[in-house]
Structures are given as C-alpha cells and as structure tokens.
Design a protein around this motif. Structure first.
Motif, mmCIF file in Angstrom:
data_model
loop_
_atom_site.group_PDB
_atom_site.id
_atom_site.type_symbol
_atom_site.label_atom_id
_atom_site.label_comp_id
_atom_site.label_asym_id
_atom_site.label_seq_id
_atom_site.Cartn_x
_atom_site.Cartn_y
_atom_site.Cartn_z
ATOM 1 N N GLU A 276 -10.277 -0.753 -56.232
ATOM 2 C CA GLU A 276 -11.738 -0.798 -56.191
ATOM 3 C C GLU A 276 -12.239 -2.073 -55.506
ATOM 4 O OE1 GLU A 276 -14.286 1.149 -57.093
ATOM 5 O OE2 GLU A 276 -12.997 2.805 -57.706
ATOM 6 N N ALA A 277 -11.393 -3.077 -55.439
ATOM 7 C CA ALA A 277 -11.816 -4.411 -54.994
ATOM 8 C C ALA A 277 -12.213 -4.431 -53.522
ATOM 9 C CB ALA A 277 -10.695 -5.414 -55.237
ATOM 10 N N SER A 278 -13.303 -5.124 -53.225
ATOM 11 C CA SER A 278 -13.749 -5.296 -51.845
ATOM 12 C C SER A 278 -13.528 -6.718 -51.347
ATOM 13 C CB SER A 278 -15.229 -4.928 -51.715
ATOM 14 O OG SER A 278 -16.033 -5.853 -52.430
ATOM 15 N N GLY A 279 -13.097 -7.621 -52.227
ATOM 16 C CA GLY A 279 -12.895 -9.009 -51.834
ATOM 17 C C GLY A 279 -11.630 -9.214 -51.026
ATOM 18 N N LYS A 280 -11.613 -10.266 -50.237
ATOM 19 C CA LYS A 280 -10.412 -10.630 -49.473
ATOM 20 C C LYS A 280 -9.293 -11.025 -50.414
ATOM 21 C CE LYS A 280 -8.708 -13.781 -45.891
ATOM 22 N NZ LYS A 280 -9.051 -14.905 -44.967
ATOM 23 N N PHE A 281 -9.672 -11.646 -51.538
ATOM 24 C CA PHE A 281 -8.706 -12.050 -52.554
ATOM 25 C C PHE A 281 -9.033 -11.360 -53.867
ATOM 26 C CE2 PHE A 281 -8.780 -15.460 -49.482
ATOM 27 C CZ PHE A 281 -7.448 -15.818 -49.346
ATOM 28 N N VAL A 282 -8.018 -11.237 -54.705
ATOM 29 C CA VAL A 282 -8.205 -10.600 -55.995
ATOM 30 C C VAL A 282 -7.568 -11.458 -57.078
ATOM 31 C CG1 VAL A 282 -6.086 -9.217 -55.859
ATOM 32 C CG2 VAL A 282 -8.009 -8.403 -57.225
ATOM 33 N N ILE B 205 -4.628 -19.172 -45.825
ATOM 34 C CA ILE B 205 -4.060 -19.163 -47.170
ATOM 35 C C ILE B 205 -3.853 -17.715 -47.641
ATOM 36 C CG2 ILE B 205 -6.266 -19.222 -48.397
ATOM 37 C CD1 ILE B 205 -4.922 -21.148 -50.384
ATOM 38 N N ASP B 206 -2.707 -17.483 -48.284
ATOM 39 C CA ASP B 206 -2.358 -16.152 -48.779
ATOM 40 C C ASP B 206 -2.413 -16.050 -50.300
ATOM 41 O OD1 ASP B 206 -1.672 -15.018 -46.219
ATOM 42 O OD2 ASP B 206 0.194 -16.148 -46.284
ATOM 43 N N PHE B 207 -2.033 -17.117 -50.962
ATOM 44 C CA PHE B 207 -1.846 -17.092 -52.417
ATOM 45 C C PHE B 207 -2.204 -18.462 -52.962
ATOM 46 C CE2 PHE B 207 0.856 -14.869 -55.780
ATOM 47 C CZ PHE B 207 0.612 -15.773 -56.792
ATOM 48 N N SER C 296 -4.064 -17.297 -63.501
ATOM 49 C CA SER C 296 -4.582 -18.382 -62.657
ATOM 50 C C SER C 296 -4.160 -18.208 -61.210
ATOM 51 C CB SER C 296 -4.092 -19.743 -63.176
ATOM 52 O OG SER C 296 -4.625 -20.007 -64.453
ATOM 53 N N SER C 297 -3.892 -16.956 -60.808
ATOM 54 C CA SER C 297 -3.435 -16.675 -59.444
ATOM 55 C C SER C 297 -4.484 -15.880 -58.673
ATOM 56 C CB SER C 297 -2.122 -15.884 -59.484
ATOM 57 O OG SER C 297 -1.081 -16.644 -60.064
ATOM 58 N N TYR C 298 -4.631 -16.207 -57.390
ATOM 59 C CA TYR C 298 -5.608 -15.576 -56.504
ATOM 60 C C TYR C 298 -4.852 -15.180 -55.239
ATOM 61 C CZ TYR C 298 -8.621 -17.827 -59.846
ATOM 62 O OH TYR C 298 -9.210 -18.213 -61.029
ATOM 63 N N VAL C 299 -4.770 -13.862 -55.001
ATOM 64 C CA VAL C 299 -3.870 -13.340 -53.975
ATOM 65 C C VAL C 299 -4.639 -12.450 -53.017
ATOM 66 C CG1 VAL C 299 -1.610 -12.287 -53.595
ATOM 67 C CG2 VAL C 299 -2.171 -13.214 -55.855
ATOM 68 N N ASN D 172 3.381 -16.586 -46.237
ATOM 69 C CA ASN D 172 3.477 -17.735 -45.347
ATOM 70 C C ASN D 172 2.854 -18.985 -45.951
ATOM 71 O OD1 ASN D 172 4.725 -16.332 -43.157
ATOM 72 N ND2 ASN D 172 2.747 -15.414 -42.663
ATOM 73 N N LYS D 173 1.677 -18.843 -46.555
ATOM 74 C CA LYS D 173 0.981 -20.021 -47.060
ATOM 75 C C LYS D 173 0.616 -19.840 -48.524
ATOM 76 C CE LYS D 173 -2.425 -23.549 -46.095
ATOM 77 N NZ LYS D 173 -3.388 -24.114 -45.144
ATOM 78 N N VAL D 174 1.311 -20.573 -49.383
ATOM 79 C CA VAL D 174 1.061 -20.576 -50.816
ATOM 80 C C VAL D 174 0.540 -21.957 -51.175
ATOM 81 C CG1 VAL D 174 2.066 -20.256 -53.102
ATOM 82 C CG2 VAL D 174 2.941 -18.934 -51.158
#
Length: 257
Positions: A82-88, A114-116, A154-157, A189-191
């Motif tokens: 359902e998410a429309s955001g670039k990150f979840v 940034i990926d994660f 506490s993770s944003y991916v 690639n970028k955490v």
C-alpha cells in the motif's frame, strides 16, 4: 496511495486488539507527521476498541485497512504494497517514536543514494522505564555474517527494494523480519547508521513469550542465514544461545535471541 509519489516515508503500523498501547503510538506519529510522511494502519479485524481509537486519528492515518489476515507478517506485507513512500518503516502498535525521530530521519534520508537507514532502540516497560538500550553501531558485512542485524523498528528501507525481494516470507513464523533485513542488507550499496534512539519499544512480543519460541526463531534464523550464505552458522549460533541462557528469563537480544 499518493498519486504524485512525493511521499518520502511510509510508516506502517500493524495492529490486532491493541487498544492498550495504540494511543501512544498514534500520538507519537501525530506529533511529528509532515506532508513527507504517509501513515498506514493495517488492522487484523480487531474486536476491542482499536478501530474506535483509530477513528479519533483519521487526520493522520492516510490508509486504514481492517480485515482478517494470516498473521503479523502477512499484515506487514499488505502495508508494504500500500505504501507510496520512497522508504518504508514499521512502527509496532505498542511502540512509539521519540520526540525528534522523524525530523532526524527525514534529514538523513535526503542524502543522495541512501538505501537503508537505521538507528538505536530503547526497551521500556509499561511504566515507560528504560530497561535496556540497543546501540546498533555502524554497519559492516562482517557483522551480518556474525548474525548481527539492526533493530527492525528503527530501520528505514527503500520500498522498491523490499518489494523486489518479495516482502516478508510467510514460511517464517517468527523470523521473517530477520530474513528480509538480512537479504536487503546483503545486496545494498549504501547503508547508513543514524546514531541515537529513534523508537521506544515495550518488552514482550511473540518471540519472547517462551523459550520454545526463542528456539523456534533461531531455527528460522538458521534457515534464513543458510539461504543467503550457503552455510549454517553453527558456532556463531551456539555462542549466542549460550549467552542467552545466562539470562534467568527470555530477554530480547541485539538482532537475535
């Protein structure tokens, strides 16, 4: 979903009969929500006062789905698609954001490529007293190989990454979050590590209800690790199990047990 696709972050709360603590969760989002943040609540068909509480926060809940599901990870997958955001990100229905969390997160997510992103986690009891602090530390592939994983709350991916991985694997009853985070981190690639507490999490949860659940979760982690690395982390897992047995009761551990 947001047709303009301008949402930076989708926060998903999965809940079932969560009236006892849900208000704290919703208040923490309300205090910090901006136009860059989408808030999704996936309810499993609650029979208590959960939906009534949600109705009082219709101004911040962008998507509310209430229907039966196949468990928490199935509900999390519903939110993911359902998410429309670039990150979840996932905010449990008995946890809450610290006061400055979203501002700090959104600022860091603006970093190119940034990926994660992940931060630290504070465990609390029902009186909001600190019981333990999970300091995640900086990322390395070596830590992953040693069964480390950052705290899921506490993770944003990147949303597209989690979708491309197929979301949470429902064959894992207790470790689907470990499995998905491991597979994501293994290929990114970028955490980035954002030092400082982002979420306060109440002690408890399905895994820590019993020693049998702790054992089952670690069997699942064993399987997930093997699916990524092609080997079983026997000595690493034994070390973690022995460390866990030093506790007198089931207790959350850093990324495992």
């Amino acid at each position: 979903m947001n047709p303009d696709n301008c949402t930076v972050l989708s926060i998903i709360t999965v809940v079932f009969n969560g009236e006892q603590h849900l208000k704290d969760t919703l208040e923490s989002v309300k205090a910090q929500k901006t136009d860059a943040v989408e808030y999704i609540v996936i309810d499993g068909g609650s029979t208590d006062g959960t939906l009534e509480i949600c109705s009082n926060y219709s101004d911040i809940i962008d998507v509310l789905i209430s229907e039966s599901d196949k468990g928490i990870y199935d509900a999390m997958n519903k939110g993911l698609y359902e998410a429309s955001g670039k990150f979840v990100a996932y905010l449990n229905s008995d946890d809450y954001l610290v006061a400055d969390a979203l501002g700090r997160v959104l600022s860091r997510l603006s970093t190119e490529g940034i990926d994660f992103l992940y931060g630290d986690l504070q465990y609390i009891n029902d009186q909001h007293e600190t019981k333990r602090l999970w300091v995640s530390g900086h990322f390395s592939t070596r830590k992953l190989e040693n069964l480390w994983i950052p705290p899921h709350p506490s993770s944003y991916v990147r949303t597209d990454l989690l979708r491309n991985l197929g979301g949470f694997n429902l064959t894992y009853a207790l470790a689907a979050d470990y499995d998905l985070m491991l597979k994501a981190l293994h290929r990114l690639n970028k955490v980035d590590y954002l030092e400082g507490i982002l979420v306060r999490m109440r002690l408890g949860g399905a895994t820590n209800e019993s020693w049998s659940n702790i054992f089952r979760q670690n069997v699942e982690i064993f399987r997930s690790y093997h699916s990524v690395y092609g080997k079983y982390p026997v000595t690493k897992l034994l070390y973690k199990l022995i460390a866990c047995l030093l506790y007198t009761s089931p207790s959350p551990r850093d990324g495992l047990l």
